[in-house]
Design a protein around this motif. Structure first.
Motif, PDB file in Angstrom:
ATOM      1  N   ASN A   1       0.792  -1.212   0.000  1.00 15.76           N
ATOM      2  CA  ASN A   1       0.000   0.000   0.000  1.00 15.76           C
ATOM      3  C   ASN A   1       0.832   1.274   0.000  1.00 15.76           C
ATOM      4  O   ASN A   1       0.311   2.361   0.080  1.00 15.76           O
ATOM      5  CB  ASN A   1      -0.903   0.013   1.235  1.00 15.76           C
ATOM      6  CG  ASN A   1      -2.100  -0.878   1.015  1.00 15.76           C
ATOM      7  OD1 ASN A   1      -2.480  -1.112  -0.127  1.00 15.76           O
ATOM      8  ND2 ASN A   1      -2.657  -1.390   2.082  1.00 15.76           N
ATOM      9  N   SER A   2       2.098   1.073  -0.021  1.00 18.66           N
ATOM     10  CA  SER A   2       2.929   2.235   0.223  1.00 18.66           C
ATOM     11  C   SER A   2       3.297   2.982  -1.056  1.00 18.66           C
ATOM     12  O   SER A   2       4.114   3.873  -1.028  1.00 18.66           O
ATOM     13  CB  SER A   2       4.199   1.802   0.911  1.00 18.66           C
ATOM     14  OG  SER A   2       4.846   0.864   0.082  1.00 18.66           O
ATOM     15  N   ALA A   3       2.630   2.623  -2.114  1.00 14.78           N
ATOM     16  CA  ALA A   3       3.094   3.120  -3.409  1.00 14.78           C
ATOM     17  C   ALA A   3       3.272   4.617  -3.483  1.00 14.78           C
ATOM     18  O   ALA A   3       4.250   5.109  -4.002  1.00 14.78           O
ATOM     19  CB  ALA A   3       2.130   2.673  -4.480  1.00 14.78           C
ATOM     20  N   GLY A   4       2.325   5.321  -3.002  1.00 17.03           N
ATOM     21  CA  GLY A   4       2.365   6.761  -3.211  1.00 17.03           C
ATOM     22  C   GLY A   4       3.464   7.440  -2.453  1.00 17.03           C
ATOM     23  O   GLY A   4       3.779   8.595  -2.678  1.00 17.03           O
ATOM     24  N   GLY A   5       4.050   6.734  -1.550  1.00 17.17           N
ATOM     25  CA  GLY A   5       5.112   7.336  -0.788  1.00 17.17           C
ATOM     26  C   GLY A   5       4.578   7.926   0.481  1.00 17.17           C
ATOM     27  O   GLY A   5       3.386   7.922   0.760  1.00 17.17           O
ATOM     28  N   GLY A   6       5.486   8.425   1.231  1.00 10.66           N
ATOM     29  CA  GLY A   6       5.121   8.872   2.549  1.00 10.66           C
ATOM     30  C   GLY A   6       4.661  10.306   2.549  1.00 10.66           C
ATOM     31  O   GLY A   6       4.451  10.929   1.528  1.00 10.66           O
ATOM     32  N   VAL A   7       4.519  10.768   3.720  1.00  6.62           N
ATOM     33  CA  VAL A   7       4.123  12.146   3.913  1.00  6.62           C
ATOM     34  C   VAL A   7       5.365  12.917   4.326  1.00  6.62           C
ATOM     35  O   VAL A   7       6.097  12.500   5.216  1.00  6.62           O
ATOM     36  CB  VAL A   7       3.045  12.250   4.992  1.00  6.62           C
ATOM     37  CG1 VAL A   7       2.756  13.702   5.302  1.00  6.62           C
ATOM     38  CG2 VAL A   7       1.796  11.546   4.517  1.00  6.62           C
ATOM     39  N   VAL A   8       5.591  13.962   3.639  1.00  3.88           N
ATOM     40  CA  VAL A   8       6.775  14.753   3.921  1.00  3.88           C
ATOM     41  C   VAL A   8       6.338  16.021   4.628  1.00  3.88           C
ATOM     42  O   VAL A   8       5.406  16.700   4.198  1.00  3.88           O
ATOM     43  CB  VAL A   8       7.517  15.105   2.612  1.00  3.88           C
ATOM     44  CG1 VAL A   8       8.662  16.051   2.895  1.00  3.88           C
ATOM     45  CG2 VAL A   8       8.005  13.851   1.949  1.00  3.88           C
ATOM     46  N   THR A   9       6.988  16.293   5.694  1.00  3.01           N
ATOM     47  CA  THR A   9       6.689  17.524   6.405  1.00  3.01           C
ATOM     48  C   THR A   9       7.838  18.486   6.163  1.00  3.01           C
ATOM     49  O   THR A   9       9.004  18.123   6.336  1.00  3.01           O
ATOM     50  CB  THR A   9       6.536  17.259   7.907  1.00  3.01           C
ATOM     51  OG1 THR A   9       5.554  16.248   8.070  1.00  3.01           O
ATOM     52  CG2 THR A   9       6.114  18.513   8.628  1.00  3.01           C
ATOM     53  N   PHE A  10       7.503  19.650   5.748  1.00  4.66           N
ATOM     54  CA  PHE A  10       8.568  20.621   5.545  1.00  4.66           C
ATOM     55  C   PHE A  10       8.191  21.951   6.176  1.00  4.66           C
ATOM     56  O   PHE A  10       7.019  22.220   6.438  1.00  4.66           O
ATOM     57  CB  PHE A  10       8.899  20.783   4.061  1.00  4.66           C
ATOM     58  CG  PHE A  10       7.816  21.407   3.242  1.00  4.66           C
ATOM     59  CD1 PHE A  10       7.751  22.785   3.092  1.00  4.66           C
ATOM     60  CD2 PHE A  10       6.879  20.624   2.599  1.00  4.66           C
ATOM     61  CE1 PHE A  10       6.758  23.365   2.339  1.00  4.66           C
ATOM     62  CE2 PHE A  10       5.881  21.205   1.841  1.00  4.66           C
ATOM     63  CZ  PHE A  10       5.818  22.579   1.711  1.00  4.66           C
ATOM     64  N   LEU A  11       9.190  22.711   6.404  1.00  5.27           N
ATOM     65  CA  LEU A  11       8.988  24.012   7.006  1.00  5.27           C
ATOM     66  C   LEU A  11       8.904  25.016   5.871  1.00  5.27           C
ATOM     67  O   LEU A  11       9.856  25.233   5.138  1.00  5.27           O
ATOM     68  CB  LEU A  11      10.168  24.339   7.918  1.00  5.27           C
ATOM     69  CG  LEU A  11       9.978  25.517   8.858  1.00  5.27           C
ATOM     70  CD1 LEU A  11       8.902  25.193   9.867  1.00  5.27           C
ATOM     71  CD2 LEU A  11      11.279  25.843   9.537  1.00  5.27           C
ATOM     72  N   SER A  12       7.758  25.595   5.743  1.00  3.80           N
ATOM     73  CA  SER A  12       7.544  26.488   4.592  1.00  3.80           C
ATOM     74  C   SER A  12       8.427  27.721   4.683  1.00  3.80           C
ATOM     75  O   SER A  12       8.582  28.317   5.746  1.00  3.80           O
ATOM     76  CB  SER A  12       6.083  26.897   4.544  1.00  3.80           C
ATOM     77  OG  SER A  12       5.926  27.983   3.683  1.00  3.80           O
ATOM     78  N   ASP A  13       8.964  28.059   3.565  1.00  2.00           N
ATOM     79  CA  ASP A  13       9.762  29.279   3.513  1.00  2.00           C
ATOM     80  C   ASP A  13       8.897  30.508   3.758  1.00  2.00           C
ATOM     81  O   ASP A  13       9.359  31.536   4.227  1.00  2.00           O
ATOM     82  CB  ASP A  13      10.406  29.425   2.130  1.00  2.00           C
ATOM     83  CG  ASP A  13      11.473  28.382   1.921  1.00  2.00           C
ATOM     84  OD1 ASP A  13      12.062  27.960   2.927  1.00  2.00           O
ATOM     85  OD2 ASP A  13      11.701  27.995   0.772  1.00  2.00           O
ATOM     86  N   MET A  14       7.675  30.377   3.390  1.00  2.76           N
ATOM     87  CA  MET A  14       6.804  31.545   3.457  1.00  2.76           C
ATOM     88  C   MET A  14       6.237  31.762   4.828  1.00  2.76           C
ATOM     89  O   MET A  14       6.417  32.793   5.452  1.00  2.76           O
ATOM     90  CB  MET A  14       5.640  31.353   2.497  1.00  2.76           C
ATOM     91  CG  MET A  14       5.787  32.072   1.206  1.00  2.76           C
ATOM     92  SD  MET A  14       4.150  32.280   0.549  1.00  2.76           S
ATOM     93  CE  MET A  14       3.673  33.786   1.363  1.00  2.76           C
TER      94      MET A  14
END
Lengths: 1188, 121
Positions: free
Chosen positions: A509-522
């Motif tokens: 089920n993992s095809a789509g990949g994970g969830v990435v959390t990033f710190l928005s530049d904005m």
């Protein structure tokens, strides 16, 4: 016949509701369209029809039954045989079938036997049953055992033909073909096609099975929507099977799958599959309800209310209620307790026919009314599903971290999408298959196969082919990423965490990949997105933050009194800071209107210092917290909304009084520093923005220009030549003193730039200074350009009323105005001006400022009076001379005014009633100016204060000509003139004011006004008591290029001089005489050069020399030919009729010359067109250039 | 022309077309109700039983074939409908027959081939 048949048919059908129609073979032969219609009508449920037919039943029934029964019997036999045949045929091959066949036979026999034993009634019943089931031959599925591959088409089969049809009509056409074939079956021309089919995945085509294409076209003729003209294409035999086996990628509906609803109130809403009906036709969905909590007709009875708010009311879809979890209390309050019934335990309710469970609506929906592909659920949507209702009915927002959502489901749903988002260069990792764990960079994508360059210890650099769906994008904390799609598209940021969706679910089920959390530049906030939506990117995004039609930092009206600025956008609402500094949560529908950005741009406010505030300015509070910020919006000239991202509160937006702000930009101080700046703005009286301080008065009298509504720079295309924006092209939007606000063509950005850093961009692609250099130099004397500002014709301020309207500051009133458009040259004194500005029709002469020419040359005793002034004016004023109406008056001292070259010009014009007022005024002005300038520079008598000077002048003018009126105005401007003088610093003449000073004395009292004009002074000399006012003539640097001499260009004698002092070419050619080979004018910005032949140490050499080092050789002996270099007769060829002094110092000596009239030259009117000799006259020696 | 019987050809515009899960014939649901499936009525018993119709037919099918001459047509052979009535058939039908039908088929020794092209051999 068909009538009867038809009746029979219908009668038969209605005779017994349970009767299935027999095989229709019987009436197929007469199968007509009529029948078709009948059928259709019946199917449409026309009760009337039925009853009508019933009336005729008895008779027709009788007839029909008879016929049918007998036939059916036969048929049955046939069929049985047929079946048997089939069995026999396959018996050998299929072992397992024997049993089944046996059963079938036994069954049949049993049926027969039992029939025989029954009583009569039973028998009848049995018959009927038999009749009913007679046709129900056993389902044998006899073909099912054959492997599909054995069914592949062979050459003996008919071919398939592809026919183009109108898209969307494929199915209709196939139906039509079927019907047509039935209709025509027993006619003389039956359709001989075997089948026809259509696939949903192949729009615009149908396939017809027939032996030849002619049969196909015969079958298709007459059908609407078939494009026979587009050809009938044979399908290759090996592709035939594919046409029937292709299928759209199977969209598997499984429990938990995310889907979207296609239609109705919930169109586009995300739903989750909770169960699937047995045949997969319908699915049970769970989704967030949209219950209208604001029923419109409140006052009415509950029934009506319900209806108005009915969830199924299709008409209300235009304003569909927001998604909201079902809340029992709320709904009961609005719709009454009866509307909602509680089922079972827990939170299961039925409301308006829909079931609500846990706040969600659960509904069975047809499979074809939901979308299964490209669902791409967003995290927001999914989080909604993760919300649960607390017992108190409030919803409990579940965040991603709550792990209430099985992200694997989303990941699965986005699996397909993942294929589409991979791009070469993406960093991917393999998560399934035998290469699982490998990661690398995508090299190539072809279809579903990826080639990646693996990275890792063992397989570093190897290229591996992989199925695209088994890889996913790979990010690691620290990557800088950009969101490519979805709500957060455009956001960029630094990855801070990567959570693998497959961690807690099946690897599949993992095809789509994970969830990435990033710190928005904005926003400096953490944003979680699917890795498939991300790309590595270096740029910093300027996320749009748009929700609906509202955008971050929009100014919106909340109600009539309140406006606010959006400082934060949330999922379905905004945070708005209103003008009172209060922050509110606002939903889009609560916003009345969004103020158009342009409106806001138009608002004007002033800061604490009275300066104008503009959107985008950096401002600072003068008191209070001294917050700094950029102006976002101005409201009613009073409130300013500012933004500073360093302020944490309210997203950096704050509101303050415009009056309490001060600019942080050095704008204000600049204005103070640069004298004379921004006069335009601050003092309408000084309109026109006189650029030189001295020019301040220039506008007097020019009422029209008084307001100076627009800076002439506004709208000008400019290029930035210095600073960080160097090279940018833009348009001047506004000016403020030295500062121009330039809207750059790129980036739609307005920047403030010092005017000196921008150049005007000419249509021909060249650049030139935006205005004379003097414009920016406060020092009137130093500024070369200041001359241009001479009131007479200078910059806006200086415009003589007479022609001020004519346009560009720099423009000469010169009617001949060559190059008048070169506003940029404004700086130059008209006289000076490389000519373009000079009124002088032969403008090349321009360089010779009348002033300087003029000098103190003794009036030419020989010249006719009329002419003299002419030359005094320096070529420029040549014009008057020919007409020389004024000559006499010029000579007279009283007439000084008239004698000014300028004036004389004036006079001339006047007399000619050329209507010279307009520009006539200007010309003299200029020349006058020039004069004045020189005088001033000289410093002597003239220096005494401009006002004095000014005063007399008008007076003198006054007497002179009707144009005086016009003149008067410019005069004051003369104050600026001094500047004019400066422009020529390069010229040797620069220091030459002295000559002027000489006359000054004489000048002093009587004709101050007159004096000014150098040109004049020449003529006046006499009047002045014989002072030698002659001056050395210094040809301008580009004299050689004067068109007047073009005819003599190669014959004129030149000498190279002054190279030593400039160290030009090491002075190698100093004092060598040269022969000009060619010279043509280069662009104004460049130094002029001429190709000359020069003899250096015996060797002849051709080379380019700057014309400024080329000087004419004065004629030295009698009968020598020469060309007049300046004065009214400039360009004339003369012959010396007197032996000149050989003394080198006597360049100002007057020599008697005789004009040589060449063929075709008829300047004086005296010429007869023949070459010959003209009048004798006297010419200053250095006014002539010797010819070879 | 074939001697095969013809099924009722449903009107083109009908929005209630359904395909039999067993033989893939396309009819309107009212036709299924009134006459059942012309090919497999014996085993499916669709007539007059809307529940049965719902279970054994589906509106979820792809591709429509006008089978004019099932015996001769390769298309008919490929679709295994050569022995069936003439009429409209679906190329692909989504779903499987109910389990009882499958069991019945099995008991008769008939190999059940779903019409959704999931198993090809």
């Amino acid at each position: 016949m068909s009538d009867v048949e038809d009746h029979g048919d219908t009668g038969y059908e209605h005779d017994d509701g349970n009767d299935a129609p027999p095989k229709r073979k019987l009436y197929d032969d007469e199968d007509s369209e009529e029948e078709e219609e009948e059928e259709e009508e019946q199917q449409e449920g026309g009760k009337k029809k039925r009853s009508k037919h019933r009336k005729r039943d008895p008779l027709s029934r009788f007839l029909d039954i008879e016929a049918e029964v007998s036939d059916e019997e036969e048929e049955e036999d046939d069929d049985e045989e047929l079946v048997n045949d089939g069995f026999i045929a396959e018996e050998g091959g299929v072992e397992g079938e024997a049993g089944g066949r046996h059963h079938a036979r036994l069954d049949k026999r049993r049926e027969m036997e039992s029939g025989g034993e029954k009583s009569a009634e039973d028998l009848a019943k049995e018959f009927r049953e038999r009749y009913n089931t007679r046709k129900l031959e056993r389902f044998t599925g006899d073909m099912n055992e054959i492997p599909q591959r054995l069914l592949m088409p062979s050459v003996h089969d008919a071919s398939l033909w592809q026919v183009r049809v109108k898209a969307g009509r494929e199915r209709d056409i196939v139906f039509s073909l079927m019907r047509k074939s039935l209709d025509l079956e027993y006619t003389s021309r039956p359709l001989t096609i075997l089948s026809a089919f259509q696939r949903d995945s192949l729009p615009g085509m149908i396939y017809v099975e027939a032996r030849s294409s002619a049969l196909v076209s015969a079958a298709c003729t007459g059908l609407v929507g078939v494009y026979l003209s587009r050809g009938i294409t044979l399908v290759p035999i090996d592709e035939m099977a594919l046409l029937l086996t292709i299928k759209k990628k199977e969209e598997k509906v499984a429990e938990g799958t995310w889907v979207r609803l296609k239609r109705g109130k919930y169109a586009g809403d995300l739903a989750q599959v909770v169960d699937i009906t047995e045949n997969g036709d319908e699915v049970g969905l769970r989704f967030v309800p949209r219950i209208d909590l604001n029923p419109r007709d409140d006052g009415d009875g509950s029934k009506k209310r319900k209806k108005g708010a009915s969830a199924t009311n299709p008409g209300s879809s235009s304003s569909r209620p927001p998604q909201r979890l079902f809340n029992y209390e709320e709904v009961v309050k609005l719709y009454g307790r009866n509307a909602v019934s509680k089922r079972g335990g827990g939170s299961l309710y039925v409301f308006l026919g829909d079931t609500y469970k846990d706040g969600f609506i659960e509904k069975d929906v047809k499979l074809n009314s939901i979308i299964l592909e490209d669902i791409n659920p967003t995290l927001d949507e999914i989080t909604m599903f993760s919300r649960t209702l607390n017992p108190d009915g409030t919803s409990n927002g579940g965040a991603l971290e709550d792990n209430m959502v099985d992200l694997s489901i989303i990941a699965e749903s986005s699996r397909k999408a993942a294929l589409a988002v991979l791009q070469p260069g993406d960093h991917v990792e393999v998560f399934e298959g035998e290469q699982a764990g490998v990661h690398g960079v995508v090299e190539e994508i072809s279809g579903d196969v990826l080639t990646i360059t693996a990275s890792g210890v063992d397989i570093e650099g190897q290229k591996i082919d992989l199925p695209a769906r088994s890889v996913r994008k790979r990010f690691k904390p620290g990557d800088h990423v950009k969101v490519m799609q979805g709500k957060n598209a455009g956001e960029t940021g630094l990855v801070v965490a990567v959570s693998d969706a497959s961690a807690n679910s099946g690897s599949d089920n993992s095809a789509g990949g994970g969830v990435v959390t990033f710190l928005s530049d904005m926003s400096m906030q953490e944003v979680s997105v699917f890795s498939k939506d991300l790309r590595e990117a270096a740029e910093v995004g300027n996320g749009t933050n748009v929700v609906g039609e509202y955008e971050l930092h929009d100014l919106v009206w909340l109600d009539l009194q309140t406006v606010g600025v959006i400082y934060k956008t949330e999922r379905d609402s905004f945070r708005v800071l209103d003008q009172n500094g209060q922050s509110r949560l606002v939903h889009p529908h609560q916003i009345t209107i969004r103020r158009d950005a342009r409106d806001s741009n138009k608002s004007i406010a002033t800061d604490s210092e009275g300066h104008e505030i503009r959107i985008g300015d950096g401002m600072k509070e003068v008191d209070g917290e001294s917050r700094k910020g950029r102006v976002l919006h101005i409201h009613q000239s009073h409130f300013a909304f500012l933004h500073n991202r360093e302020i944490a509160e309210n997203g950096g937006v704050f509101v303050t009084r415009a009056r309490g702000l001060v600019s942080v930009a050095p704008k204000g101080s600049l204005a103070k520093l640069a004298p004379g700046t921004d006069l335009t703005k601050m003092n309408p009286a000084a309109a026109g923005g006189a650029q030189g301080p001295g020019a301040a008065g220039g506008m007097v009298g020019s009422g029209a220009m008084g307001r100076g509504p627009r800076d002439r720079l506004i709208g000008v295309n400019v290029v930035v030549i210095k600073g960080p924006h160097k090279g940018y092209i833009g348009i001047v939007r506004d000016t403020n003193g030295n500062i121009a606000r330039v809207e750059l063509n790129t980036g739609n950005k307005v920047v403030s730039i010092d005017k000196s850093k921008i150049h005007r961009r000419l249509p021909n692609g060249k650049n030139e200074p935006i205005e004379g250099p003097g414009a920016t130099t406060p020092n009137p004397y130093a500024s070369g350009g200041a001359g241009g500002r001479t009131p007479g014709w200078g910059g806006a301020g200086g415009r003589t009323p007479g022609w001020g309207g004519a346009g560009g500051g720099g423009r000469t009133p010169n009617p001949y105005a060559m190059g008048a458009g070169d506003g940029g040259f404004g700086g130059k004194t008209p006289a000076w001006n490389v000519g373009s500005k000079t009124p002088n029709p032969y403008a090349a002469d321009g360089g010779r400022t009348p002033a300087w020419n003029a000098g103190n040359k003794t009036p030419n005793p020989y010249g006719d009076g009329g002419r003299t002034p002419g030359w005094g004016a320096g070529g420029g004023n040549k014009t008057p001379n020919p007409y020389a109406a004024n000559s006499t008056s010029n000579t007279s001292s009283g007439g000084w005014g008239g004698s000014t070259p300028g004036r004389s010009l004036m006079g001339t014009w006047d007399s000619g009633t050329t209507g010279g007022e307009g520009w006539g005024g200007a010309t003299p002005g200029r020349s006058l100016m020039g004069t004045w300038d020189s005088g001033v520079t000289g410093g002597d008598g003239w220096g005494k204060g401009g006002s004095d000077r000014n005063a007399p002048t008008p007076a003198s003018w006054g007497g002179a000509s009707p144009n005086r009126g016009a003149w008067n105005a410019p005069t004051p401007a003369s104050a600026a003139t001094p500047a004019a003088f400066a422009p020529t610093p390069g010229l040797p003449y620069g220091g030459a004011p002295t000559p002027y000073s000489v006359p000054t004395g004489g000048f002093a009292a009587p004709t101050p006004g007159l004096m000014p004009t150098p040109g004049m002074s020449i003529y006046d000399t006499g009047g002045y008591g014989g002072l030698d006012m002659r001056n050395n003539y210094q040809p301008p640097s580009d004299w050689l290029l004067d068109p007047s001499f073009a005819a003599y260009l190669t014959s004129i004698r030149v000498v190279i001089k002054d190279t030593r002092q400039d160290n030009y070419l090491d002075g190698k050619y100093e004092l060598l005489e040269a022969q000009v080979l060619a010279a043509s004018r280069a662009a104004a910005n460049y130094e002029q050069t001429a190709l000359v032949k020069v003899k250096v140490q015996g060797n002849e050499e051709d080379r380019s020399i700057l014309t400024k080092y080329l000087f004419p050789v004065p004629p030295s002996h009698q009968d020598q030919a020469a060309v007049i270099l300046t004065g009214p007769r400039k360009g004339d060829k003369v012959k010396l009729r007197q032996r000149p002094d050989t003394d080198a110092d006597s360049l100002t000596e007057l020599v008697v010359v005789q004009t040589v009239i060449e063929k075709g030259r008829a300047e004086d009117g005296s010429a007869n067109g023949e070459e010959g000799t003209g009048p004798f006259w006297e010419c200053q020696k250095d006014w002539m250039g010797a010819l070879r | 022309m074939s001697d095969a019987t013809a099924a009722i050809i449903p009107p083109t515009k009908s929005r209630h077309l359904r395909a039999c899960l067993l033989c893939s014939i396309i009819q309107t649901s009212s036709d299924f109700r009134s006459i059942g499936c012309p090919n497999c009525e014996e085993i499916l018993q669709l007539k007059d039983s809307p529940d049965r119709i719902l279970a054994c037919t589906t509106s979820y099918f792809d591709g429509v074939i006008a089978v004019i001459d099932p015996e001769t047509s390769w298309v008919g052979r490929w679709q295994r409908i050569s022995k069936y009535a003439r009429g409209m058939y679906a190329v692909r039908v989504k779903g499987r027959v109910p389990e009882d039908v499958e069991a019945e088929l099995e008991s008769r020794g008939i190999k059940y081939r779903p019409r959704d092209q999931t198993d090809q051999d």
